[in-house]
Write an enzyme that holds these catalytic residues in place. Structure first.
Site, PDB file in Angstrom:
ATOM      1  N   ASN A   7       6.015  60.393 -88.897  1.00 38.24           N
ATOM      2  CA  ASN A   7       5.137  59.459 -89.605  1.00 38.24           C
ATOM      3  C   ASN A   7       5.048  58.183 -88.777  1.00 38.24           C
ATOM      4  O   ASN A   7       5.992  57.403 -88.730  1.00 38.24           O
ATOM      5  CB  ASN A   7       5.725  59.167 -91.002  1.00 38.24           C
ATOM      6  CG  ASN A   7       4.930  58.112 -91.744  1.00 38.24           C
ATOM      7  OD1 ASN A   7       3.840  57.721 -91.324  1.00 38.24           O
ATOM      8  ND2 ASN A   7       5.488  57.650 -92.857  1.00 38.24           N
ATOM      9  N   TRP A   8       3.898  57.991 -88.137  1.00 37.25           N
ATOM     10  CA  TRP A   8       3.753  56.832 -87.243  1.00 37.25           C
ATOM     11  C   TRP A   8       3.361  55.553 -87.975  1.00 37.25           C
ATOM     12  O   TRP A   8       3.269  54.491 -87.369  1.00 37.25           O
ATOM     13  CB  TRP A   8       2.698  57.133 -86.165  1.00 37.25           C
ATOM     14  CG  TRP A   8       3.170  58.097 -85.122  1.00 37.25           C
ATOM     15  CD1 TRP A   8       4.418  58.666 -85.014  1.00 37.25           C
ATOM     16  CD2 TRP A   8       2.403  58.618 -84.024  1.00 37.25           C
ATOM     17  NE1 TRP A   8       4.466  59.497 -83.920  1.00 37.25           N
ATOM     18  CE2 TRP A   8       3.244  59.486 -83.298  1.00 37.25           C
ATOM     19  CE3 TRP A   8       1.093  58.439 -83.594  1.00 37.25           C
ATOM     20  CZ2 TRP A   8       2.818  60.167 -82.162  1.00 37.25           C
ATOM     21  CZ3 TRP A   8       0.657  59.127 -82.453  1.00 37.25           C
ATOM     22  CH2 TRP A   8       1.512  59.976 -81.745  1.00 37.25           C
ATOM     23  N   LYS A   9       3.068  55.674 -89.266  1.00 41.72           N
ATOM     24  CA  LYS A   9       2.702  54.483 -90.055  1.00 41.72           C
ATOM     25  C   LYS A   9       1.575  53.710 -89.342  1.00 41.72           C
ATOM     26  O   LYS A   9       0.675  54.326 -88.785  1.00 41.72           O
ATOM     27  CB  LYS A   9       3.940  53.626 -90.313  1.00 41.72           C
ATOM     28  CG  LYS A   9       5.088  54.476 -90.883  1.00 41.72           C
ATOM     29  CD  LYS A   9       6.227  53.699 -91.437  1.00 41.72           C
ATOM     30  CE  LYS A   9       7.271  54.682 -91.999  1.00 41.72           C
ATOM     31  NZ  LYS A   9       8.345  54.055 -92.720  1.00 41.72           N
ATOM     32  N   HIS A  90       3.508  58.326-100.243  1.00 37.98           N
ATOM     33  CA  HIS A  90       4.635  57.745 -99.503  1.00 37.98           C
ATOM     34  C   HIS A  90       5.046  56.447-100.190  1.00 37.98           C
ATOM     35  O   HIS A  90       4.202  55.753-100.771  1.00 37.98           O
ATOM     36  CB  HIS A  90       4.201  57.466 -98.052  1.00 37.98           C
ATOM     37  CG  HIS A  90       5.340  56.995 -97.199  1.00 37.98           C
ATOM     38  ND1 HIS A  90       5.767  55.686 -97.211  1.00 37.98           N
ATOM     39  CD2 HIS A  90       6.156  57.654 -96.342  1.00 37.98           C
ATOM     40  CE1 HIS A  90       6.805  55.571 -96.392  1.00 37.98           C
ATOM     41  NE2 HIS A  90       7.048  56.751 -95.838  1.00 37.98           N
ATOM     42  N   GLU A 162      12.597  61.003 -99.947  1.00 37.94           N
ATOM     43  CA  GLU A 162      12.730  59.807 -99.120  1.00 37.94           C
ATOM     44  C   GLU A 162      13.226  58.654 -99.991  1.00 37.94           C
ATOM     45  O   GLU A 162      12.409  57.910-100.561  1.00 37.94           O
ATOM     46  CB  GLU A 162      11.380  59.426 -98.506  1.00 37.94           C
ATOM     47  CG  GLU A 162      10.850  60.434 -97.523  1.00 37.94           C
ATOM     48  CD  GLU A 162      10.047  59.763 -96.422  1.00 37.94           C
ATOM     49  OE1 GLU A 162      10.347  59.996 -95.249  1.00 37.94           O
ATOM     50  OE2 GLU A 162       9.133  58.970 -96.736  1.00 37.94           O
ATOM     51  N   GLY A 168      13.720  52.864 -93.233  1.00 36.21           N
ATOM     52  CA  GLY A 168      13.686  51.687 -92.371  1.00 36.21           C
ATOM     53  C   GLY A 168      14.933  50.816 -92.442  1.00 36.21           C
ATOM     54  O   GLY A 168      14.948  49.716 -91.894  1.00 36.21           O
ATOM     55  N   SER A 208      15.489  56.772 -92.201  1.00 37.07           N
ATOM     56  CA  SER A 208      16.424  56.356 -91.154  1.00 37.07           C
ATOM     57  C   SER A 208      17.108  57.521 -90.451  1.00 37.07           C
ATOM     58  O   SER A 208      18.276  57.423 -90.077  1.00 37.07           O
ATOM     59  CB  SER A 208      17.481  55.399 -91.725  1.00 37.07           C
ATOM     60  OG  SER A 208      16.878  54.180 -92.100  1.00 37.07           O
ATOM     61  N   GLY A 229      10.323  58.422 -89.391  1.00 33.69           N
ATOM     62  CA  GLY A 229       9.503  57.247 -89.153  1.00 33.69           C
ATOM     63  C   GLY A 229       9.808  56.653 -87.790  1.00 33.69           C
ATOM     64  O   GLY A 229       9.365  57.168 -86.753  1.00 33.69           O
TER      65      GLY A 229
HETATM   66  P1  PGA Z   1      12.163  55.770 -91.182  1.00 34.00           P
HETATM   67  O1  PGA Z   1      10.841  56.099 -92.047  1.00 34.00           O
HETATM   68  O2  PGA Z   1      12.568  57.042 -90.498  1.00 34.00           O
HETATM   69  O3  PGA Z   1      11.713  54.702 -90.236  1.00 34.00           O
HETATM   70  O4  PGA Z   1      13.211  55.286 -92.137  1.00 34.00           O
HETATM   71  C1  PGA Z   1      10.715  57.314 -92.745  1.00 34.00           C
HETATM   72  C2  PGA Z   1       9.449  57.312 -93.548  1.00 34.00           C
HETATM   73  O5  PGA Z   1       9.066  56.257 -94.072  1.00 34.00           O
HETATM   74  O6  PGA Z   1       8.779  58.356 -93.677  1.00 34.00           O
END
Ligand code: PGA
Length: 248
Positions: A7-9, A90, A162, A168, A208, A229
């Site tokens: 997930n590149w956001k 999400h 999640e 994050g 994370s 992420g």
């Molecule tokens: P993260 O994000 O791996 O940076 O914690 C995961 C996500 O939001 O899908």
């Protein structure tokens, strides 16, 4: 096959997305996992068709088929742009775009209608967890959607656990916590939709994750893969995760 989703956001320009793909595209490990990238919509065109082994997905989808819905992109438009998947609800969409479980159900139905695979994101936040309400929250997120879908899965469903407190934060859930959540989700789908539907369900953990933590999660029989992420942005760390996953 295990599932590794990136997930590149709201990160990466077209050139950055292409550079990532160049670093990843010819790796043999891609043959041994279902690898999906959820890039920004602006980069889809540049990524499309450049690697057969890489699935493409959108980070959100509009619930309507078409119409006067400024800013929305429909499931059919996503399919047209090369997507086979979309994230639904999400936690960042829940937080910043006020998405709820009812909207999630409509989006899942729209994706099935267009032949795409929804990746429905669920998970409790820190306050719910501290109040001992984590399991209840999870169950509500799954049950509300299943009720709205008349307890029938009209296509393939992937659910990503999640926990909001892990996303994050640098501090993932433990594999045992992720496995407990996966068990609860699967049990809920089983009791509502029956054994055949529950067997078709895929369950991911996200929050994370990093190359160091892949092995622990993949050792849990109830976890089918990871939604990654920040560790997915750098192709080297993503490839390191993929290598561990296909060896696990
Ligand atoms: P993260 O994000 O791996 O940076 O914690 C995961 C996500 O939001 O899908």
């Amino acid at each position: 096959m295990p599932i590794l989703a990136a997930n590149w956001k709201m990160y990466k320009t077209i050139a950055e997305a292409q550079a990532w793909l160049d670093a990843v595209a010819d790796r043999p490990a891609l043959e041994r996992a279902e690898v999906v990238v959820f890039p920004p919509l602006t980069t889809l065109h540049a990524l499309r068709g450049r690697c057969q082994r890489l699935g493409l997905g959108a980070q959100d989808v509009g619930w309507a088929e078409q119409g006067a819905f400024t800013g929305m992109v429909s499931a059919a438009q996503l399919r047209d742009a090369g997507c086979g998947y979309a994230l639904v609800a999400h936690s960042e969409r829940r937080r910043y775009a006020c998405e709820d479980d009812q909207a999630a159900a409509r989006k899942i139905a729209a994706l099935w209608q267009a032949g795409l695979t929804p990746v429905y994101c669920v998970g409790e936040d820190a306050a719910e967890r501290e109040a001992g309400l984590g399991e209840a929250r999870l169950q509500t997120q799954v049950e509300t959607v299943l009720t709205a879908l008349s307890n029938e899965l009209g296509g393939r469903l992937v659910i990503a656990y999640e926990p909001v407190w892990a996303i994050g934060s640098g501090a993932p859930a433990t594999p045992a916590q992720a496995s407990d959540a996966a068990a609860l989700i699967r049990k809920t789908v089983l009791s509502r939709c029956g054994a055949a539907a529950a067997a078709r369900l895929s369950l991911l953990y996200g929050g994370s994750t990093s190359p160091e933590t892949v092995r622990g999660f993949m050792a849990e029989p109830l976890i089918d893969g990871l939604l990654v992420g920040s560790a997915s942005l750098d192709p080297n760390s993503f490839l390191a995760m993929l290598e561990v996953m296909v060896d696990a």
